[in-house]
Design a protein around this motif. Sequence first.
Motif, mmCIF file in Angstrom:
data_model
loop_
_atom_site.group_PDB
_atom_site.id
_atom_site.type_symbol
_atom_site.label_atom_id
_atom_site.label_comp_id
_atom_site.label_asym_id
_atom_site.label_seq_id
_atom_site.Cartn_x
_atom_site.Cartn_y
_atom_site.Cartn_z
ATOM 1 N N ALA A 98 0.824 -1.215 0.000
ATOM 2 C CA ALA A 98 0.000 0.000 0.000
ATOM 3 C C ALA A 98 0.856 1.262 0.000
ATOM 4 C CB ALA A 98 -0.927 0.000 1.214
ATOM 5 N N GLU A 99 1.913 1.249 0.788
ATOM 6 C CA GLU A 99 2.800 2.415 0.867
ATOM 7 C C GLU A 99 3.539 2.635 -0.455
ATOM 8 O OE1 GLU A 99 6.209 4.190 3.870
ATOM 9 O OE2 GLU A 99 5.614 2.103 4.056
ATOM 10 N N GLN A 100 4.029 1.571 -1.041
ATOM 11 C CA GLN A 100 4.824 1.685 -2.266
ATOM 12 C C GLN A 100 3.988 2.079 -3.483
ATOM 13 O OE1 GLN A 100 8.265 1.540 -2.362
ATOM 14 N NE2 GLN A 100 7.874 1.602 -0.165
ATOM 15 N N ILE A 101 2.719 1.693 -3.510
ATOM 16 C CA ILE A 101 1.881 2.064 -4.645
ATOM 17 C C ILE A 101 1.116 3.360 -4.377
ATOM 18 C CG2 ILE A 101 1.695 -0.294 -5.510
ATOM 19 C CD1 ILE A 101 -1.120 -0.432 -4.341
ATOM 20 N N SER A 102 1.392 3.983 -3.232
ATOM 21 C CA SER A 102 0.819 5.289 -2.877
ATOM 22 C C SER A 102 -0.706 5.304 -2.972
ATOM 23 C CB SER A 102 1.389 6.379 -3.779
ATOM 24 O OG SER A 102 2.777 6.422 -3.676
ATOM 25 N N ILE A 103 -1.341 4.495 -2.128
ATOM 26 C CA ILE A 103 -2.802 4.446 -2.171
ATOM 27 C C ILE A 103 -3.391 5.812 -1.840
ATOM 28 C CG2 ILE A 103 -2.957 1.980 -1.687
ATOM 29 C CD1 ILE A 103 -3.753 2.714 1.208
ATOM 30 N N GLU A 104 -4.430 6.172 -2.558
ATOM 31 C CA GLU A 104 -5.131 7.438 -2.335
ATOM 32 C C GLU A 104 -6.459 7.213 -1.628
ATOM 33 O OE1 GLU A 104 -3.947 10.416 -2.968
ATOM 34 O OE2 GLU A 104 -2.105 9.627 -3.844
ATOM 35 N N LYS A 105 -7.000 6.014 -1.770
ATOM 36 C CA LYS A 105 -8.255 5.671 -1.118
ATOM 37 C C LYS A 105 -8.058 4.321 -0.440
ATOM 38 C CE LYS A 105 -10.100 4.331 -5.645
ATOM 39 N NZ LYS A 105 -11.175 4.578 -6.594
ATOM 40 N N PRO A 106 -8.962 3.923 0.446
ATOM 41 C CA PRO A 106 -8.779 2.651 1.154
ATOM 42 C C PRO A 106 -8.566 1.490 0.175
ATOM 43 C CG PRO A 106 -10.575 3.885 2.126
ATOM 44 C CD PRO A 106 -10.182 4.622 0.876
ATOM 45 N N LEU A 107 -7.717 0.567 0.596
ATOM 46 C CA LEU A 107 -7.366 -0.593 -0.222
ATOM 47 C C LEU A 107 -7.918 -1.848 0.424
ATOM 48 C CD1 LEU A 107 -5.644 -1.811 -2.577
ATOM 49 C CD2 LEU A 107 -3.774 -1.965 -0.929
ATOM 50 N N LEU A 108 -8.631 -2.652 -0.357
ATOM 51 C CA LEU A 108 -9.050 -3.981 0.060
ATOM 52 C C LEU A 108 -8.119 -4.934 -0.666
ATOM 53 C CD1 LEU A 108 -11.063 -5.684 1.661
ATOM 54 C CD2 LEU A 108 -12.508 -5.728 -0.375
ATOM 55 N N LEU A 109 -7.331 -5.668 0.080
ATOM 56 C CA LEU A 109 -6.270 -6.507 -0.484
ATOM 57 C C LEU A 109 -6.521 -7.967 -0.155
ATOM 58 C CD1 LEU A 109 -3.358 -6.893 -1.700
ATOM 59 C CD2 LEU A 109 -2.513 -6.492 0.613
ATOM 60 N N SER A 110 -6.455 -8.811 -1.185
ATOM 61 C CA SER A 110 -6.444 -10.250 -0.984
ATOM 62 C C SER A 110 -5.041 -10.705 -1.346
ATOM 63 C CB SER A 110 -7.470 -10.936 -1.889
ATOM 64 O OG SER A 110 -7.305 -12.348 -1.801
ATOM 65 N N ILE A 111 -4.351 -11.307 -0.390
ATOM 66 C CA ILE A 111 -2.957 -11.690 -0.632
ATOM 67 C C ILE A 111 -2.720 -13.135 -0.196
ATOM 68 C CG2 ILE A 111 -2.177 -10.729 1.575
ATOM 69 C CD1 ILE A 111 0.405 -9.853 0.031
ATOM 70 N N CYS A 112 -2.048 -13.889 -1.082
ATOM 71 C CA CYS A 112 -1.774 -15.292 -0.853
ATOM 72 C C CYS A 112 -0.451 -15.620 -1.559
ATOM 73 C CB CYS A 112 -2.920 -16.121 -1.411
ATOM 74 S SG CYS A 112 -2.870 -17.862 -1.011
ATOM 75 N N LEU A 113 0.643 -15.549 -0.822
ATOM 76 C CA LEU A 113 1.972 -15.718 -1.415
ATOM 77 C C LEU A 113 2.699 -16.919 -0.838
ATOM 78 C CD1 LEU A 113 3.159 -11.999 -1.255
ATOM 79 C CD2 LEU A 113 2.131 -13.186 -3.196
ATOM 80 N N LYS A 114 3.576 -17.502 -1.633
ATOM 81 C CA LYS A 114 4.451 -18.570 -1.153
ATOM 82 C C LYS A 114 5.625 -17.992 -0.386
ATOM 83 C CE LYS A 114 3.161 -21.766 -4.776
ATOM 84 N NZ LYS A 114 3.545 -22.590 -5.913
ATOM 85 N N ASP A 115 5.995 -16.748 -0.739
ATOM 86 C CA ASP A 115 7.154 -16.083 -0.129
ATOM 87 C C ASP A 115 6.781 -14.633 0.150
ATOM 88 O OD1 ASP A 115 9.662 -15.042 0.533
ATOM 89 O OD2 ASP A 115 10.342 -15.000 -1.546
ATOM 90 N N TYR A 116 6.886 -14.216 1.394
ATOM 91 C CA TYR A 116 6.562 -12.844 1.781
ATOM 92 C C TYR A 116 7.823 -11.997 1.983
ATOM 93 C CZ TYR A 116 1.636 -13.948 2.433
ATOM 94 O OH TYR A 116 0.324 -14.299 2.230
ATOM 95 N N GLY A 117 8.944 -12.451 1.437
ATOM 96 C CA GLY A 117 10.204 -11.717 1.576
ATOM 97 C C GLY A 117 10.172 -10.385 0.841
ATOM 98 N N ILE A 118 11.046 -9.486 1.262
ATOM 99 C CA ILE A 118 11.084 -8.131 0.694
ATOM 100 C C ILE A 118 11.385 -8.153 -0.806
ATOM 101 C CG2 ILE A 118 13.501 -7.704 1.289
ATOM 102 C CD1 ILE A 118 10.635 -5.119 1.358
ATOM 103 N N ASP A 119 12.221 -9.065 -1.267
ATOM 104 C CA ASP A 119 12.519 -9.147 -2.707
ATOM 105 C C ASP A 119 11.271 -9.489 -3.506
ATOM 106 O OD1 ASP A 119 15.173 -8.536 -2.239
ATOM 107 O OD2 ASP A 119 15.810 -10.638 -2.193
#
Length: 131
Positions: A98-119
């Motif tokens: 959210a911070e990196q994409i500069s949200i302007e309005k509330p974000l509803l996020l569905s996230i499901c990752l194998k790796d949550y690392g910074i890279d």
Amino acid sequence: MSLENYEVNSGAGHGGQIYKSTFLSKDKAFGVLIKGIHTDIAIKSYRNRALLIVSQFEKFGSIITVTREESAKSDVYTVKTILGKDDDQTHVAARYIAEQISIEKPLLLSICLKDYGIDTLKLIVAAIKKA
């Protein structure tokens, strides 16, 4: 889910609150390879919020809301889990995106990752910004 190279045309103008036009105002869905793993990303803008789906499992993941409040010193992000995994790793990933994409309005996020690392998160943000 497999949304490879599929783009949704956005509908007519939205009434109500006005938000800046950003890349999140474009409705689209696509697939990218992130560190060799197929990752589906879908973006849908609604009048009052944006929906972002990021999945490496071809299904919905944890559902999280992220809101941003501007203050004189810095922006404050509030992250809340609606459904699914409610842990620090998921919250940090949601806030980072959210911070990196500069949200302007509330974000509803569905996230499901194998790796949550910074890279991985950096590559996901780059793919979203490129879309």
